[in-house]
Design a protein around this motif. Sequence first.
Motif, short mmCIF file in Angstrom:
data_model
loop_
_atom_site.label_atom_id
_atom_site.label_comp_id
_atom_site.label_asym_id
_atom_site.label_seq_id
_atom_site.Cartn_x
_atom_site.Cartn_y
_atom_site.Cartn_z
N PHE A 161 -4.15 23.70 -10.55
CA PHE A 161 -3.61 22.33 -10.55
C PHE A 161 -2.50 22.25 -9.51
CE2 PHE A 161 -1.13 18.67 -11.99
CZ PHE A 161 -2.14 17.76 -12.24
N PRO A 162 -2.85 21.94 -8.27
CA PRO A 162 -1.86 21.93 -7.19
C PRO A 162 -0.94 20.73 -7.26
CG PRO A 162 -3.96 21.17 -6.38
CD PRO A 162 -4.19 21.59 -7.80
N SER A 163 0.14 20.79 -6.50
CA SER A 163 1.08 19.68 -6.44
C SER A 163 0.96 18.97 -5.11
CB SER A 163 2.52 20.19 -6.61
OG SER A 163 2.90 20.97 -5.49
N PRO A 164 1.24 17.69 -5.07
CA PRO A 164 1.19 16.98 -3.78
C PRO A 164 2.24 17.48 -2.80
CG PRO A 164 2.09 15.58 -5.51
CD PRO A 164 1.56 16.79 -6.18
N SER A 165 3.41 17.88 -3.31
CA SER A 165 4.44 18.42 -2.42
C SER A 165 3.99 19.74 -1.80
CB SER A 165 5.76 18.61 -3.17
OG SER A 165 5.58 19.48 -4.28
N GLY A 166 3.26 20.54 -2.59
CA GLY A 166 2.70 21.78 -2.05
C GLY A 166 1.67 21.51 -0.98
N ALA A 167 0.88 20.45 -1.17
CA ALA A 167 -0.12 20.08 -0.17
C ALA A 167 0.55 19.63 1.12
CB ALA A 167 -1.02 18.98 -0.72
N VAL A 168 1.63 18.85 0.99
CA VAL A 168 2.36 18.40 2.17
C VAL A 168 2.95 19.59 2.91
CG1 VAL A 168 4.37 17.09 2.96
CG2 VAL A 168 2.87 16.13 1.21
N SER A 169 3.45 20.57 2.15
CA SER A 169 3.97 21.80 2.76
C SER A 169 2.89 22.53 3.54
CB SER A 169 4.56 22.70 1.67
OG SER A 169 4.99 23.94 2.23
N ARG B 244 0.82 -1.21 0.00
CA ARG B 244 0.00 0.00 0.00
C ARG B 244 0.85 1.26 0.00
NH1 ARG B 244 -4.29 -2.55 4.35
NH2 ARG B 244 -5.71 -3.46 2.81
N LEU B 245 1.93 1.24 0.79
CA LEU B 245 2.82 2.41 0.82
C LEU B 245 3.46 2.64 -0.54
CD1 LEU B 245 4.54 1.95 4.31
CD2 LEU B 245 2.81 3.65 3.66
N LEU B 246 3.89 1.56 -1.20
CA LEU B 246 4.50 1.70 -2.53
C LEU B 246 3.48 2.23 -3.54
CD1 LEU B 246 6.68 -1.54 -2.74
CD2 LEU B 246 7.47 0.83 -2.49
N PHE B 247 2.23 1.76 -3.42
CA PHE B 247 1.18 2.22 -4.33
C PHE B 247 0.95 3.73 -4.19
CE2 PHE B 247 -3.37 3.23 -4.81
CZ PHE B 247 -3.51 3.00 -6.18
N PHE B 248 0.82 4.20 -2.96
CA PHE B 248 0.58 5.62 -2.75
C PHE B 248 1.82 6.45 -3.10
CE2 PHE B 248 -2.89 4.03 0.01
CZ PHE B 248 -3.93 4.75 -0.55
N ALA C 263 3.86 5.73 -5.52
CA ALA C 263 3.85 5.79 -6.99
C ALA C 263 2.84 6.85 -7.46
CB ALA C 263 3.51 4.43 -7.58
N LEU C 264 1.68 6.90 -6.82
CA LEU C 264 0.69 7.93 -7.17
C LEU C 264 1.25 9.33 -6.92
CD1 LEU C 264 -2.73 6.55 -5.84
CD2 LEU C 264 -1.94 6.70 -8.21
N PHE C 265 1.95 9.47 -5.80
CA PHE C 265 2.54 10.77 -5.44
C PHE C 265 3.54 11.21 -6.51
CE2 PHE C 265 5.41 13.66 -3.36
CZ PHE C 265 4.63 14.35 -2.44
N VAL C 266 4.42 10.28 -6.91
CA VAL C 266 5.44 10.60 -7.92
C VAL C 266 4.80 10.95 -9.26
CG1 VAL C 266 7.37 9.67 -9.26
CG2 VAL C 266 7.24 9.25 -6.78
N LEU C 267 3.79 10.17 -9.66
CA LEU C 267 3.10 10.42 -10.92
C LEU C 267 2.43 11.79 -10.91
CD1 LEU C 267 2.10 9.44 -13.68
CD2 LEU C 267 0.16 8.37 -12.50
N TRP C 268 1.74 12.10 -9.83
CA TRP C 268 1.07 13.40 -9.70
C TRP C 268 2.07 14.54 -9.74
CZ3 TRP C 268 -2.70 14.57 -5.03
CH2 TRP C 268 -3.25 15.84 -5.20
N GLU C 269 3.17 14.39 -9.01
CA GLU C 269 4.18 15.45 -8.99
C GLU C 269 4.80 15.64 -10.37
OE1 GLU C 269 6.27 18.46 -6.98
OE2 GLU C 269 4.69 17.17 -6.19
N SER C 270 4.98 14.54 -11.10
CA SER C 270 5.54 14.64 -12.45
C SER C 270 4.60 15.39 -13.38
CB SER C 270 5.82 13.24 -12.99
OG SER C 270 6.73 12.54 -12.18
#
Length: 260
Positions: A36-44, A7-11, A13-20
């Motif tokens: 169109f926000p970024s997941p890294s921005g959301a984590v910030s 599950r961690l690997l799946f999420f 992979a989704l994070f990397v795809l979204w960020e790309s």
Amino acid sequence: MPLLIKRLLFFAALFVLWESVYHLNLVYSFWSPTLFPSPSGAVSQLYIGFFETGILRVAFSESMGRIFTGFILAVLIGGALGITLAVSRLADETLGSLVIALQPVPSIVWLPIALMMFQGGSSAILFVVVLGGTWAMTLNMRMGIKNVQPLLIRAARTMDYKGAELIWKVMIPASVPAALTGARLAWAFGWRALMAAELIGRGGLGRTLMDARDFYNMDLVVAIMFIISAVGLAVEYLFFSRVERKVLRRWGLQEKGSGR
């Protein structure tokens, strides 16, 4: 490979795809970068909201207080109603029809009435949350009681169990698996009702999400969506799934060592 690692690997992979895709959008402008926000921005924004400004910490605490209070009330009220409908034919034919009529009505529809009844504030939102979970708990509890094996009831009566004693010591314990399903649905419906009510009401994650949208802070919007999803996952896998496995094993509906 352990299930948690999968599950961690799946999420991840989704994070990397979204960020790309986000960075590609910055270069080629498929959509407006603001929308169109970024997941890294959301984590910030999660870090800022919890540890710097405290906005998300306060909103999260308020929402969790509402959902836990509403969930407990929904389980208690719905459980009592379900037992009443199951053991009383008159109640089932009268009050039961009202429950069935109200069950399809989205709980958020009650918010305008609740806002007038309670003069706004948290009480109106709590009322909507309780309604969101009560009917699911009621119907599942009713079905659980009605589906108790007749042989079990006859055996209990030969041991002089009757009336309230028969209900509390035989019928309710036998209906625990159905009650657990009702509690799980009560949580899910109550959580959705809470988020919808807070979008219109005051305080909590829902109101914060709307404020973030008004200021075009899409990173914060996504951050709040992360919180909502994380709470759902945590409650399901850390509580309900574990309780379900124990209940099913206790009632002989699942072999030991099996399960997710």
